[in-house]
Motif scaffolding. Structure first.
Motif, mmCIF file in Angstrom:
data_model
loop_
_atom_site.group_PDB
_atom_site.id
_atom_site.type_symbol
_atom_site.label_atom_id
_atom_site.label_comp_id
_atom_site.label_asym_id
_atom_site.label_seq_id
_atom_site.Cartn_x
_atom_site.Cartn_y
_atom_site.Cartn_z
ATOM 1 N N LEU A 145 0.832 -1.213 0.000
ATOM 2 C CA LEU A 145 0.000 0.000 0.000
ATOM 3 C C LEU A 145 0.862 1.257 0.000
ATOM 4 O O LEU A 145 0.539 2.240 -0.670
ATOM 5 N N LYS A 146 1.971 1.207 0.753
ATOM 6 C CA LYS A 146 2.868 2.364 0.761
ATOM 7 C C LYS A 146 3.460 2.596 -0.629
ATOM 8 O O LYS A 146 3.561 3.736 -1.089
ATOM 9 N N GLU A 147 3.858 1.486 -1.287
ATOM 10 C CA GLU A 147 4.387 1.623 -2.639
ATOM 11 C C GLU A 147 3.327 2.187 -3.587
ATOM 12 O O GLU A 147 3.622 3.063 -4.415
ATOM 13 N N GLU A 148 2.088 1.687 -3.450
ATOM 14 C CA GLU A 148 1.004 2.224 -4.280
ATOM 15 C C GLU A 148 0.761 3.705 -3.985
ATOM 16 O O GLU A 148 0.506 4.504 -4.903
ATOM 17 N N ILE A 149 0.857 4.078 -2.706
ATOM 18 C CA ILE A 149 0.664 5.485 -2.339
ATOM 19 C C ILE A 149 1.742 6.353 -2.963
ATOM 20 O O ILE A 149 1.475 7.451 -3.467
ATOM 21 N N VAL A 150 3.008 5.836 -2.922
ATOM 22 C CA VAL A 150 4.104 6.599 -3.534
ATOM 23 C C VAL A 150 3.864 6.761 -5.027
ATOM 24 O O VAL A 150 4.033 7.863 -5.594
ATOM 25 N N LEU A 151 3.434 5.665 -5.695
ATOM 26 C CA LEU A 151 3.144 5.744 -7.126
ATOM 27 C C LEU A 151 2.005 6.714 -7.405
ATOM 28 O O LEU A 151 2.057 7.509 -8.360
ATOM 29 N N GLN A 156 0.010 11.841 -9.137
ATOM 30 C CA GLN A 156 -0.687 13.075 -8.810
ATOM 31 C C GLN A 156 0.173 14.284 -9.170
ATOM 32 O O GLN A 156 -0.332 15.287 -9.695
ATOM 33 N N LYS A 157 1.488 14.197 -8.868
ATOM 34 C CA LYS A 157 2.376 15.297 -9.227
ATOM 35 C C LYS A 157 2.431 15.481 -10.737
ATOM 36 O O LYS A 157 2.414 16.615 -11.238
ATOM 37 N N GLN A 158 2.502 14.355 -11.476
ATOM 38 C CA GLN A 158 2.507 14.452 -12.937
ATOM 39 C C GLN A 158 1.228 15.094 -13.448
ATOM 40 O O GLN A 158 1.256 15.977 -14.325
ATOM 41 N N LEU A 159 0.098 14.645 -12.895
ATOM 42 C CA LEU A 159 -1.181 15.226 -13.320
ATOM 43 C C LEU A 159 -1.262 16.700 -12.970
ATOM 44 O O LEU A 159 -1.777 17.519 -13.753
ATOM 45 N N ALA A 160 -0.755 17.058 -11.779
ATOM 46 C CA ALA A 160 -0.769 18.470 -11.399
ATOM 47 C C ALA A 160 0.092 19.289 -12.356
ATOM 48 O O ALA A 160 -0.288 20.407 -12.762
#
Length: 221
Positions: A145-151, A156-160
């Motif tokens: 889950l942590k890895e998924e959160i990091v991804l 999210q940063k890319q989309l932003a």
């Protein structure tokens, strides 16, 4: 009675020795004691113990009477000595019988408690192993889950960043559209002005043509 007490006390000693060491006989004895404490077994044991205690008290009372007569007479006759020795031996055997019986009962109780504790510990160990497995699985899931959160955060940063660039593009296009709109409005105004000038020129040409025509007619006449 003395031979019976000797046999019982000796049997109790053998039972205690067998319970003190880990042998196959100990398991049989424990099973036998478990069965003896079920149903009417405890009542029978209590009855026998009460009978032995009553006989022991009577024997002690007889020894006290013999000793009292010995104090009063100042000497003990051979018959009293034999009776005194007999009562003393029986009292000792009965006391040993009761004491060893109590020891056997306590040993059996502690062994049963120890067996229950061991079984409980085994169950707890199994549950602990299961909990460790669940904990390890939960840790793996948390790690995933942590890895998924990091991804997701990176996404999210890319989309932003994409949204920001698109916003800038939209803003630029809006600015260009406004400029084009203003330019087209200027072109429209200029076109209208040219149309008006063209109409004025036509009107002037028409007027000139009319004058030329009139002057030609006058000359001909």
């Amino acid at each position: 009675m003395q031979h019976l007490l000797f046999a019982v006390v000796l049997s109790e000693v053998v039972v205690i020795m067998a319970l003190s060491f880990k042998t196959p006989i100990r398991k049989l004895l424990i099973m036998s004691l478990d069965r003896a404490k079920r149903g009417r077994g405890p009542v029978v044991i209590q009855t026998i113990s009460a009978t032995v205690i009553v006989v022991l008290v009577a024997s002690v009372y007889s020894m006290m009477n013999i000793q009292k007569r010995w104090i009063e007479d100042g000497a003990m006759n051979p018959t009293d000595e034999v009776i005194m020795a007999k009562h003393l031996l029986e009292s000792t055997l009965m006391g040993g019988f009761l004491f060893l019986g109590l020891m056997i009962d306590r040993l059996h109780h502690y062994m049963r408690e120890l067996r229950i504790r061991r079984m409980t510990m085994e169950v707890i160990k199994k549950e602990g192993a299961g909990l460790e497995a669940v904990k390890a699985k939960a840790l793996d899931e948390v790690k995933n889950l942590k890895e998924e959160i990091v991804l997701l955060q990176e996404r999210q940063k890319q989309l932003a960043s994409e949204i920001e660039s698109r916003s800038k593009e939209i803003h630029t296009e809006k600015t260009s559209a406004i400029a084009l709109q203003k330019q087209s409005e200027g072109f429209l105004i200029e076109f209208n002005r040219l149309l008006e000038e063209n109409q004025d020129l036509r009107d002037q040409l028409h007027t000139v043509d009319s004058r030329i025509s009139r002057s030609s007619i006058k000359k001909n006449t």
